[in-house]
Design an enzyme around this catalytic site. Sequence first.
Site: not given
Length: 215
Positions: A17, A188, A191
């Site tokens: 991601s 977090d 990310h």
Amino acid sequence: MTVSLHRSATVLFQGDSITDVGRLVEPDTPLGNGYARMAADLVRAARPGSGITFVNRGVGGDGVADLRARWREDAMDVAPDVVSVLIGVNDTWRRYDSGEVTSPEAFEDDYRAILTQVRDGLDAQLILIEPFLVPVTDEQWAWREDLDPRIQTVRRLAEEYDAALLAADGMLNQAARAAGGAEHIAGDGVHPTPLGHRLLAEAWAALAGVERPRS
């Protein structure tokens, strides 16, 4: 070590991601909205008219075994001249949020398999980006026990496969101290924020011989 981006080269960004960043859900942004797009923008600005093509095949949630499973279609079939890989943090994260453990040996085996395919099947240069963690909670500091061996594996593989290495973990943790806290770099812990992505992009572009913008 730097990579050479010749005219009309194809550059492939691969990962999870952190590389994806919306490219799968936003058809108008095939490079996503993170470091991959930012790095491409920096290279294009420095080398207008070079005809370099950038491709993003990052998939959110992937670990290294997932990357290996789709490597033929999402890497080899692209026939890139430069392959950039950022993978590994999900292999750590899943241990702590769902009890799914990827051993260091399995991680290295899968990572080595994709690099061997590139070495043997493509005339491509490699850029390996360390997985990283910028802890925002006390609990995440314990993740280092699992992640640090994976970082060492990536460093060792970069040496073995003659790849350029982007030492992201130390860079981003140092940037967090300079910025006043981890949340400014990775909200977090995993990310990146826009600032974190920009720092990754600038470091990536520097490996391609593009000077970092003056702040």
